[in-house]
Design a protein around this motif. Structure first.
Motif, PDB file in Angstrom:
ATOM      1  N   TRP A  91       5.848   1.121  -9.684  1.00  0.00           N
ATOM      2  CA  TRP A  91       5.593  -0.304  -9.868  1.00  0.00           C
ATOM      3  C   TRP A  91       5.331  -1.024  -8.555  1.00  0.00           C
ATOM      4  O   TRP A  91       4.601  -2.013  -8.519  1.00  0.00           O
ATOM      5  CB  TRP A  91       6.766  -0.954 -10.600  1.00  0.00           C
ATOM      6  N   ASN A  92       5.906  -0.550  -7.473  1.00  0.00           N
ATOM      7  CA  ASN A  92       5.722  -1.229  -6.195  1.00  0.00           C
ATOM      8  C   ASN A  92       4.281  -1.181  -5.709  1.00  0.00           C
ATOM      9  O   ASN A  92       3.790  -2.114  -5.081  1.00  0.00           O
ATOM     10  CB  ASN A  92       6.644  -0.616  -5.130  1.00  0.00           C
ATOM     11  N   GLY A  93       3.598  -0.084  -5.989  1.00  0.00           N
ATOM     12  CA  GLY A  93       2.228   0.081  -5.489  1.00  0.00           C
ATOM     13  C   GLY A  93       1.161  -0.133  -6.527  1.00  0.00           C
ATOM     14  O   GLY A  93       0.015   0.299  -6.345  1.00  0.00           O
ATOM     15  N   LEU A  96      -1.745  -2.135  -5.036  1.00  0.00           N
ATOM     16  CA  LEU A  96      -1.956  -1.994  -3.596  1.00  0.00           C
ATOM     17  C   LEU A  96      -2.938  -0.862  -3.298  1.00  0.00           C
ATOM     18  O   LEU A  96      -3.278  -0.063  -4.169  1.00  0.00           O
ATOM     19  CB  LEU A  96      -0.611  -1.767  -2.896  1.00  0.00           C
ATOM     20  N   SER A  97      -3.372  -0.809  -2.056  1.00  0.00           N
ATOM     21  CA  SER A  97      -4.498   0.044  -1.679  1.00  0.00           C
ATOM     22  C   SER A  97      -4.260   1.527  -1.951  1.00  0.00           C
ATOM     23  O   SER A  97      -3.263   2.097  -1.497  1.00  0.00           O
ATOM     24  CB  SER A  97      -4.795  -0.148  -0.181  1.00  0.00           C
ATOM     25  N   PRO A  98      -5.184   2.182  -2.654  1.00  0.00           N
ATOM     26  CA  PRO A  98      -5.068   3.631  -2.855  1.00  0.00           C
ATOM     27  C   PRO A  98      -5.288   4.413  -1.559  1.00  0.00           C
ATOM     28  O   PRO A  98      -4.911   5.577  -1.480  1.00  0.00           O
ATOM     29  CB  PRO A  98      -6.161   3.935  -3.887  1.00  0.00           C
ATOM     30  N   ASP A  99      -5.878   3.776  -0.544  1.00  0.00           N
ATOM     31  CA  ASP A  99      -6.076   4.452   0.741  1.00  0.00           C
ATOM     32  C   ASP A  99      -4.760   4.817   1.400  1.00  0.00           C
ATOM     33  O   ASP A  99      -4.708   5.706   2.260  1.00  0.00           O
ATOM     34  CB  ASP A  99      -6.883   3.557   1.693  1.00  0.00           C
ATOM     35  N   HIS A 100      -3.671   4.113   1.019  1.00  0.00           N
ATOM     36  CA  HIS A 100      -2.375   4.363   1.646  1.00  0.00           C
ATOM     37  C   HIS A 100      -1.285   4.622   0.607  1.00  0.00           C
ATOM     38  O   HIS A 100      -0.107   4.382   0.869  1.00  0.00           O
ATOM     39  CB  HIS A 100      -1.995   3.182   2.539  1.00  0.00           C
ATOM     40  N   GLY A 101      -1.688   5.092  -0.567  1.00  0.00           N
ATOM     41  CA  GLY A 101      -0.708   5.517  -1.554  1.00  0.00           C
ATOM     42  C   GLY A 101      -0.526   4.603  -2.738  1.00  0.00           C
ATOM     43  O   GLY A 101       0.264   4.911  -3.642  1.00  0.00           O
ATOM     44  N   GLY A 102      -1.229   3.484  -2.789  1.00  0.00           N
ATOM     45  CA  GLY A 102      -1.131   2.602  -3.938  1.00  0.00           C
ATOM     46  C   GLY A 102      -1.983   3.085  -5.097  1.00  0.00           C
ATOM     47  O   GLY A 102      -2.802   3.995  -4.950  1.00  0.00           O
ATOM     48  N   GLN A 103      -1.798   2.469  -6.252  1.00  0.00           N
ATOM     49  CA  GLN A 103      -2.570   2.861  -7.426  1.00  0.00           C
ATOM     50  C   GLN A 103      -3.914   2.158  -7.505  1.00  0.00           C
ATOM     51  O   GLN A 103      -4.790   2.585  -8.263  1.00  0.00           O
ATOM     52  CB  GLN A 103      -1.754   2.583  -8.692  1.00  0.00           C
ATOM     53  N   GLY A 104      -4.080   1.061  -6.771  1.00  0.00           N
ATOM     54  CA  GLY A 104      -5.371   0.392  -6.726  1.00  0.00           C
ATOM     55  C   GLY A 104      -5.807  -0.226  -8.037  1.00  0.00           C
ATOM     56  O   GLY A 104      -7.005  -0.420  -8.268  1.00  0.00           O
ATOM     57  N   PHE A 111      -0.436  -9.743 -11.591  1.00  0.00           N
ATOM     58  CA  PHE A 111      -0.030 -11.065 -12.075  1.00  0.00           C
ATOM     59  C   PHE A 111       0.798 -10.924 -13.353  1.00  0.00           C
ATOM     60  O   PHE A 111       1.827 -11.586 -13.517  1.00  0.00           O
ATOM     61  CB  PHE A 111      -1.255 -11.932 -12.364  1.00  0.00           C
ATOM     62  N   VAL A 112       0.344 -10.061 -14.260  1.00  0.00           N
ATOM     63  CA  VAL A 112       1.085  -9.855 -15.506  1.00  0.00           C
ATOM     64  C   VAL A 112       2.479  -9.316 -15.198  1.00  0.00           C
ATOM     65  O   VAL A 112       3.487  -9.824 -15.707  1.00  0.00           O
ATOM     66  CB  VAL A 112       0.330  -8.888 -16.437  1.00  0.00           C
ATOM     67  N   LEU A 113       2.543  -8.275 -14.358  1.00  0.00           N
ATOM     68  CA  LEU A 113       3.834  -7.682 -14.018  1.00  0.00           C
ATOM     69  C   LEU A 113       4.731  -8.696 -13.323  1.00  0.00           C
ATOM     70  O   LEU A 113       5.946  -8.744 -13.572  1.00  0.00           O
ATOM     71  CB  LEU A 113       3.633  -6.453 -13.127  1.00  0.00           C
ATOM     72  N   THR A 114       4.155  -9.514 -12.448  1.00  0.00           N
ATOM     73  CA  THR A 114       4.949 -10.519 -11.747  1.00  0.00           C
ATOM     74  C   THR A 114       5.591 -11.496 -12.726  1.00  0.00           C
ATOM     75  O   THR A 114       6.769 -11.857 -12.583  1.00  0.00           O
ATOM     76  CB  THR A 114       4.079 -11.280 -10.732  1.00  0.00           C
ATOM     77  N   GLU A 115       4.845 -11.922 -13.743  1.00  0.00           N
ATOM     78  CA  GLU A 115       5.454 -12.807 -14.736  1.00  0.00           C
ATOM     79  C   GLU A 115       6.632 -12.132 -15.418  1.00  0.00           C
ATOM     80  O   GLU A 115       7.707 -12.729 -15.584  1.00  0.00           O
ATOM     81  CB  GLU A 115       4.436 -13.241 -15.789  1.00  0.00           C
ATOM     82  N   LEU A 116       6.455 -10.864 -15.817  1.00  0.00           N
ATOM     83  CA  LEU A 116       7.525 -10.160 -16.521  1.00  0.00           C
ATOM     84  C   LEU A 116       8.761  -9.999 -15.641  1.00  0.00           C
ATOM     85  O   LEU A 116       9.898 -10.168 -16.103  1.00  0.00           O
ATOM     86  CB  LEU A 116       7.024  -8.787 -16.979  1.00  0.00           C
TER      87      LEU A 116
END
Length: 600
Positions: A91-93, A96-104, A111-116
């Motif tokens: 959930w943290n990534g 975030l950028s897939p170039d450094h390990g995020g799911q992109g 935004f949806v996750l932030t509301e939840l």
């Protein structure tokens, strides 16, 4: 305990039926795999995590709070394990950028996750929220070496991030900062100074904390033009990427706050801490705004998230609490009293909450999609248009959503009556947690000044056109539809008031900046009401089509009937506030500025 179930039906309605996620976002470069099926899976699993893992620790986290002993901050029981599960779940990534390990994945999903998250445990959400902002700033402005050094661990969540701006003598006016950066001669700097109100500045949930710090070099110009941005790790990072010795940064104390008590708010002391310049010298404010603008949108979602939990809790309570009889006669004669939801004032409170929440969610996701378009669209003109809309709407979302978040949690407490004031029901915590969102990341009065002082005149009013043009086009397209007349006509009046007040502020503000300042907050609220009216009119059009026999994407007829009823309440009972705001704006500065200072 509060009542909360993720509003997935409404989220899907907004994403798919109202805003056309499939057409606008799923086809953008890099998002080819972010299909509706994937999005549904992500938000459903996110909802389960928030409901089952975050919510149960919300009240205990508030009661226990953070503890500061011997320079160490301990988060409440269960938070460290919860954070590990959050990170291991990816959930943290998420965005975030897939170039450094995020799911992109699209920012819209974030935004949806932030509301939840904010609906279920705002204090917990502060830790990954600050990290996301720091990651975005480093991704855009950091060197390749800085990105490689910090981003992989921050995106995973092994390391967290902060932004260190405020000092004891300066908050909004960051040009007054005294934190200094002395060159070491090897490309690094000694950072010395004190920062206050630093969220997640010290805690026990990650093995390292990466601080982004505003400071001034010895040759810095005066004011905000002399600010530079530095990355300062809590622990030094060895060449192999592992954590090394402690840096010269320490927590001096934590604040004892009204709310978000499980979020550590720290005084941070930098004592010749080793730091590294991010980008060019004396350009720190522009870089930090990258982080602050993301944070301001996130704070707006905090207001919405808490408001949603307050609404659901109040609605559930109102259906169960038996008090008195309906003014129209007993509605449940088999019971000793009727549930309080039969009373007009209780219904007014609940409908106000529901109307603001659902309108705000639609507006938030509209802007969220613009964030993705601004980043990913192959057409530079489309990217610019979307970026303009985001810039225009950011102060509106931050200010209006948090004002309404506090108002809505208060309305929820009112529905509960005396029980709402008692800790065990959870409503008083929502009120306390909501209050800070109107203050941090730029107090709401500052957001209003940003709107009238920066955004209105930027590029000869170009930003305004990104809102005015689609609203006017919608009005012209639908003004002759008899089914939409009761919604389009008041939207047109609200837009006219907004346009007139915009022109008035532009004219008067050029002659006297205090005129613009005096109108700023009322203008922002007028803009927000008009924006919500636009969203509600669009939702009405979709729901009318589906009640008239068009294909529905999983919503029941009752869902759309409720949409239409809520829309009527908004247009008939809430949107009329726009006329009062317009009248207040047009009175000018005299009622505010004529009072002599000594008379206060």
């Amino acid at each position: 305990m509060v009542s909360y179930s993720a509003p997935l039906d409404d989220i899907r309605f907004v994403l798919y039926d109202l805003l056309d996620y499939d057409g606008r976002i799923a086809g953008l470069p890099g998002f080819e795999e972010a299909s509706r099926d994937l999005v549904d899976t992500v938000i459903e699993e996110g909802a389960k995590f928030c409901e089952n893992e975050l919510l149960p620790l919300n009240r205990s986290g508030d009661e226990e709070g953070c503890i500061f002993e011997n320079g160490v901050v301990r988060t409440p029981k269960g938070f460290k394990e919860l954070y590990e599960a959050f990170c291991e779940g990816g959930w943290n990534g998420l965005a975030l950028s897939p170039d450094h390990g995020g799911q992109g994945l699209p920012k819209t999903l974030q935004f949806v996750l932030t509301e939840l998250i904010c609906s279920t445990n705002l204090s917990f959400g502060m830790y990954p929220g600050l990290t996301h902002g720091a990651c975005n700033a480093l991704e855009l402005h950091g060197s390749d070496e800085q990105k490689a050094t910090y981003l992989p661990n921050m995106i995973h969540g092994r390391w967290t991030g902060t932004m260190c701006l405020t000092e004891p003598h300066c908050g909004t006016d960051l040009g007054l900062i005294r934190t200094r950066a002395e060159p070491n001669g090897d490309g690094s700097y000694k950072i010395t100074g004190t920062k206050i109100f630093i969220s997640a500045g010290e805690h026990d949930m990650s093995e390292n904390i990466i601080h982004l710090v505003l400071a001034k070099l010895p040759d810095a110009p005066e004011g905000s033009k002399g600010i530079s941005l530095f990355v300062v790790p809590k622990f030094m990072v060895k060449e192999d990427g592992s954590v090394g010795p402690r840096n010269g940064v320490a927590c001096g104390s934590i604040e004892h706050k009204m709310g978000i008590k499980a979020s550590s708010t720290c005084v941070m002391n930098f004592d010749e801490a080793e730091g590294y310049l991010v980008g060019e010298a004396h350009s720190g404010m522009a870089k930090m705004f990258t982080m602050m603008n993301v944070a301001r949108l996130d704070v707006g979602m905090q207001g919405l998230g808490l408001a949603e939990t307050a609404y659901q809790s109040a609605a559930a309570y109102a259906k169960e609490r038996l008090q008195g009889r309906s003014l129209a006669g007993p509605q449940h004669p088999d019971k000793p009293a009727d549930p309080i939801i039969v009373h007009p004032d209780v219904r007014k409170n609940l409908l106000t909450m529901k109307a603001y929440n659902e309108g705000s969610r639609a507006l938030a996701f509209w802007v969220a999609m613009a964030v993705d378009v601004a980043e990913k669209h192959p057409d530079a003109a489309k990217r610019q248009e979307a970026d303009d809309l985001v810039a225009l709407m950011t102060p509106i979302i931050k200010s209006f959503f948090t004002d309404q978040g506090f108002e809505t949690t208060n309305l929820g407490m009112q529905v509960f009556g005396g029980h709402g004031y008692i800790r065990e029901w959870g409503m008083e915590q929502l009120v306390r947690d909501a209050r800070i969102a109107q203050i941090y990341e730029g107090a709401n009065g500052i957001q209003a000044l940003d709107l009238v002082g920066r955004k209105l005149g930027q590029n000869m009013g170009r930003l305004l056109r990104r809102f005015f043009h689609p609203v006017q086009a919608f009005i012209e397209e639908n003004q002759n539809d008899p089914q939409l007349a009761e919604f389009v006509a008041p939207l047109a009046k609200a837009l006219s008031r907004l346009q007139q007040s915009t022109l008035w502020i532009a004219q008067q503000g050029l002659k006297d900046p205090e005129e613009a300042g005096a109108a700023a907050t009322d203008y922002l609220n007028l803009f927000a009401l008009t924006a919500l009216a636009y969203m509600w009119a669009r939702m009405v059009k979709v729901s009318l089509a589906q009640t008239n026999g068009s294909e529905s994407n999983g919503q029941t007829p009752e869902f759309h009937e409720a949409k239409l009823a809520t829309a009527r309440f908004f247009f008939q009972r809430l949107l009329p506030k726009s006329s009062g705001l317009f009248a207040a704006i047009m009175t000018g500065k005299a009622p505010l500025m004529d009072m002599k200072e000594a008379a206060f």
